[in-house]
Design an enzyme around this catalytic site. Sequence first.
Site, PDB file in Angstrom:
ATOM      1  N   GLU B  50      66.657  33.583 -10.617  1.00  0.00           N
ATOM      2  CA  GLU B  50      68.070  33.750 -10.984  1.00  0.00           C
ATOM      3  C   GLU B  50      68.284  34.765 -12.098  1.00  0.00           C
ATOM      4  OE1 GLU B  50      66.663  30.824 -10.477  1.00  0.00           O
ATOM      5  OE2 GLU B  50      67.922  29.638  -9.115  1.00  0.00           O
ATOM      6  N   PHE B 112      70.836  14.429 -11.207  1.00  0.00           N
ATOM      7  CA  PHE B 112      69.803  15.376 -10.806  1.00  0.00           C
ATOM      8  C   PHE B 112      70.355  16.799 -10.907  1.00  0.00           C
ATOM      9  CE2 PHE B 112      67.722  17.812  -7.307  1.00  0.00           C
ATOM     10  CZ  PHE B 112      66.482  17.936  -7.923  1.00  0.00           C
ATOM     11  N   LYS B 162      80.171  20.390  -7.007  1.00  0.00           N
ATOM     12  CA  LYS B 162      79.924  20.415  -5.566  1.00  0.00           C
ATOM     13  C   LYS B 162      81.099  19.844  -4.776  1.00  0.00           C
ATOM     14  CE  LYS B 162      76.469  19.414  -2.071  1.00  0.00           C
ATOM     15  NZ  LYS B 162      75.090  18.986  -1.796  1.00  0.00           N
ATOM     16  N   MET B 478      55.138  48.181 -28.432  1.00  0.00           N
ATOM     17  CA  MET B 478      56.061  48.196 -29.566  1.00  0.00           C
ATOM     18  C   MET B 478      55.623  47.180 -30.624  1.00  0.00           C
ATOM     19  SD  MET B 478      58.445  49.843 -30.841  1.00  0.00           S
ATOM     20  CE  MET B 478      59.687  50.702 -29.887  1.00  0.00           C
TER      21      MET B 478
HETATM   22  C1  LIG Z   1      61.828  38.603 -23.320  1.00  0.00           C
HETATM   23  C2  LIG Z   1      61.255  39.290 -24.498  1.00  0.00           C
HETATM   24  N1  LIG Z   1      60.195  38.761 -25.150  1.00  0.00           N
HETATM   25  C3  LIG Z   1      59.643  39.397 -26.211  1.00  0.00           C
HETATM   26  C4  LIG Z   1      60.168  40.581 -26.654  1.00  0.00           C
HETATM   27  C5  LIG Z   1      59.558  41.296 -27.854  1.00  0.00           C
HETATM   28  N2  LIG Z   1      58.979  42.587 -27.453  1.00  0.00           N
HETATM   29  C6  LIG Z   1      59.644  43.744 -27.641  1.00  0.00           C
HETATM   30  S1  LIG Z   1      58.793  45.068 -27.058  1.00  0.00           S
HETATM   31  C7  LIG Z   1      57.502  44.101 -26.573  1.00  0.00           C
HETATM   32  C8  LIG Z   1      56.306  44.714 -25.902  1.00  0.00           C
HETATM   33  C9  LIG Z   1      56.623  45.298 -24.590  1.00  0.00           C
HETATM   34  O1  LIG Z   1      55.429  45.720 -23.981  1.00  0.00           O
HETATM   35  P1  LIG Z   1      55.449  46.689 -22.746  1.00  0.00           P
HETATM   36  O2  LIG Z   1      56.432  46.227 -21.754  1.00  0.00           O
HETATM   37  O3  LIG Z   1      54.063  46.892 -22.277  1.00  0.00           O
HETATM   38  O4  LIG Z   1      56.042  48.019 -23.374  1.00  0.00           O
HETATM   39  P2  LIG Z   1      55.389  49.062 -24.407  1.00  0.00           P
HETATM   40  O5  LIG Z   1      55.973  48.773 -25.742  1.00  0.00           O
HETATM   41  O6  LIG Z   1      53.928  48.876 -24.375  1.00  0.00           O
HETATM   42  O7  LIG Z   1      55.818  50.386 -23.894  1.00  0.00           O
HETATM   43  C10 LIG Z   1      57.751  42.763 -26.875  1.00  0.00           C
HETATM   44  C11 LIG Z   1      56.819  41.670 -26.615  1.00  0.00           C
HETATM   45  C12 LIG Z   1      61.291  41.089 -25.956  1.00  0.00           C
HETATM   46  N3  LIG Z   1      61.899  42.205 -26.336  1.00  0.00           N
HETATM   47  N4  LIG Z   1      61.797  40.444 -24.873  1.00  0.00           N
END
Ligand SMILES: Cc1ncc(C[n+]2csc(CCOP(=O)(O)OP(=O)(O)O)c2C)c(N)n1
Lengths: 163, 569
Positions: B50, B112, B162, B478
């Site tokens: 979803e 439920f 529903k 990041m």
């Molecule tokens: C749902 C969610 N959980 C955690 C974060 C924190 N967060 C921001 S960037 C990141 C890393 C993302 O990794 P990737 O998709 O490999 O991108 P990269 O930075 O390596 O390009 C995280 C964990 C977020 N923004 N969203």
Amino acid sequence: MRHVIALLIENESGALSRVSGLFSARGYNIESLTVAPTEDASLSRMTIVTTGSDDIIEQITKQLNKLVDVVKVVDISESAHVERELMLIKVRATGKDREEMKRMADIFRGRIIDATDSSYIIELTGNQTKLDSFIGAIDTTLILETVRSGIVGIGRGDRILKL
Amino acid sequence: MVLTGAEIVIRCLQEEKVDYVFGYPGGAVLFIYDALFQQEKVRHILVRHEQAAIHAADAYARSTETVGVALVTSGPGATNAVTGIATAYCDSIPMVIISGQVPTAAIGQDAFQEVDTVGITRPCVKHNFLVKDPADIAVTIKKAFHLAKTGRPGPVLVDIPKDVSAQSAEYHYPKSVEMRSYNPVVKGHQGQIKKALKLLLEAKRPMIYTGGGVILSDAAAPLTKLVRKLGMPITNTLMGLGGYPATDKQYLGMPGMHGTYEANMSMHFSDVLLAIGARFDDRVIGDPAHFAAEPRKIIHIDIDPSSISKRVKVDVPIVGDVKEVLEELARLLDESKHEQDTASLATWWKQIDEWRSRDCMKYKNSDEIIKPQYVVEKLWEVTGGDAFITSDVGQHQMWAAQYYKFDKPRRWLNSGGLGTMGVGMPYAMGAQLAHPDAQVACVTGEASIQMNIQELSTCKQFRLPIKICNLNNRYLGMVRQWQELFHGGRYSESYMDSLPDFAKLAEAYGHIGIRVDRPADVEGALREAFSRKNDLVFLDFQIDQTENVYPMVQGGKGLTEMILSAEDL
Ligand SMILES: Cc1ncc(C[n+]2csc(CCOP(=O)(O)OP(=O)(O)O)c2C)c(N)n1
Ligand SMILES: [Mg+2]
């Protein structure tokens, strides 16, 4: 600074939680909040007492206005207005305290609305300070229970909050 | 005409000319799915989760000028939708979400699949409704669409028990709705607009800063015309990219945390700052006290009064629809006899060009290892700068925003406000459905893509030929960057072991997967992918693991305190 905000809101289920949710989500204070339908049953009127800097109060009124159910918002404390609160206070009233309690109620223009052998319920209306001073004036060890309505407020003279 | 509640729901969607509903069935919405089955106008896209339904509907709205629509069941269907709804809310995206609810009599009985959907979603919707009578469905849905797209747009949820969808009622779809409690301002205040114009024309160091509001109100064309006429510098925020053509010389790049040196310096040292449909977010102005320390006059145009003077004090607030206000501003400019201070503007441009000559976006390319910036540059070239680009959240998102030059609005789809990893692929799905013949690419990371990887299956079912550009650095990049810079290089849980072979994974879902290891193969792989007009191609670029995003303004610092590159550290 303390502010008294009055607002008209659609009288629908969930309306109160939209307002209270807004205050808690954004970390605004609520000192008191009262709500009841107006003469037009489809509208409710709330009085919210809050504190905050001018910037925060500005945000509070803007955010309240943004709620879809809110029809009108006024900070009535910005100009001449009247505030009232109702307090019911149950006190121990035996022996010499009984006479004294009656005397204090009279001084504060309260009314005794229920009496037993050992207690009174005193009804008192006024602004917050008046109710506070009543509590300050009596022997607090005699207080059995208090309940306060929170403030309701209205602008003086031509200042009218209506649709 | 008497119809069941479920039939009324579908009729209303038809009336609103909804092409696609993104959703997932379940017990509480069975009647609605049954009504959906018995007609052909509204098509349904069956997602695999979803959250993706909401994101895809959100992207449909972002990439067009319409309201996105999603349909989910009660309980877990609704809770799965919450992240999507919050994402749309933070970026003010017009959406209507219909959720099923347990039968009226069961509400409050811990039935439920019962959750208090209206309660859970209240803080992340523009408004929501629980419909208790089938006779109220039509007017409620009409209100939902009206609320979603007018004023400051946003998601609106309609929760339908529903039994309400099963019972019958007289159907009539209102042509319009009046709500005494809801009357958003559209036209800006004339006097204020005049004041703004005077300030702008007298400015010695003017700067224009625009955000998502320009995109949402479809004001890119009047904005571009006005800015060209004024000859002033302009910057677009992450949410506002494409509001002004990025390839134009008056454009200074993005501002903020990972913005350009010239955009940030010009924001900071301007004497008149015109903010349009932007909100002085912490990611844009850095430390508000540092920003406020430099004196400047601020004009702020926004549809939402609560966005004005929220984080910085504004001198000339103008509440109104951005497009209307800009058109009025342009009209007044045409009439105005007021002289513009062009001499000062020329001096200002000299200063800006000097900042520009720092060339803050340059990076060291390599023959050995793929640089992410290079991939995005090539993506821009190969797509002729004309693709719909979606991204997830992380370093790849910033590189996409920095190196893909958006000349048109509604081409850049990302979760700017909430920063939701996992939006990338569903966003690409929504954009591709809205623009079947367009090139759509999702620039993602190996971590983000896994948050909604199951949607590869949806893409197969509905033949969505999106191109996935996975900037695979084997890191939560990041997070790793912040740990490197601010946590002593202690890489706590930011390395992800046991990654799948993404090319094979894509193949398992029936798509094409290509792994790219060498810089020399980047362009060829991209060309190959985009030449396959009918296929989803998953490009798994093995990029430099330690590349960081620059320039950077650290959290809590001022806009002028930038780290331009790794050498600055
Ligand atoms: C749902 C969610 N959980 C955690 C974060 C924190 N967060 C921001 S960037 C990141 C890393 C993302 O990794 P990737 O998709 O490999 O991108 P990269 O930075 O390596 O390009 C995280 C964990 C977020 N923004 N969203
Ligand atoms: Mg990564």
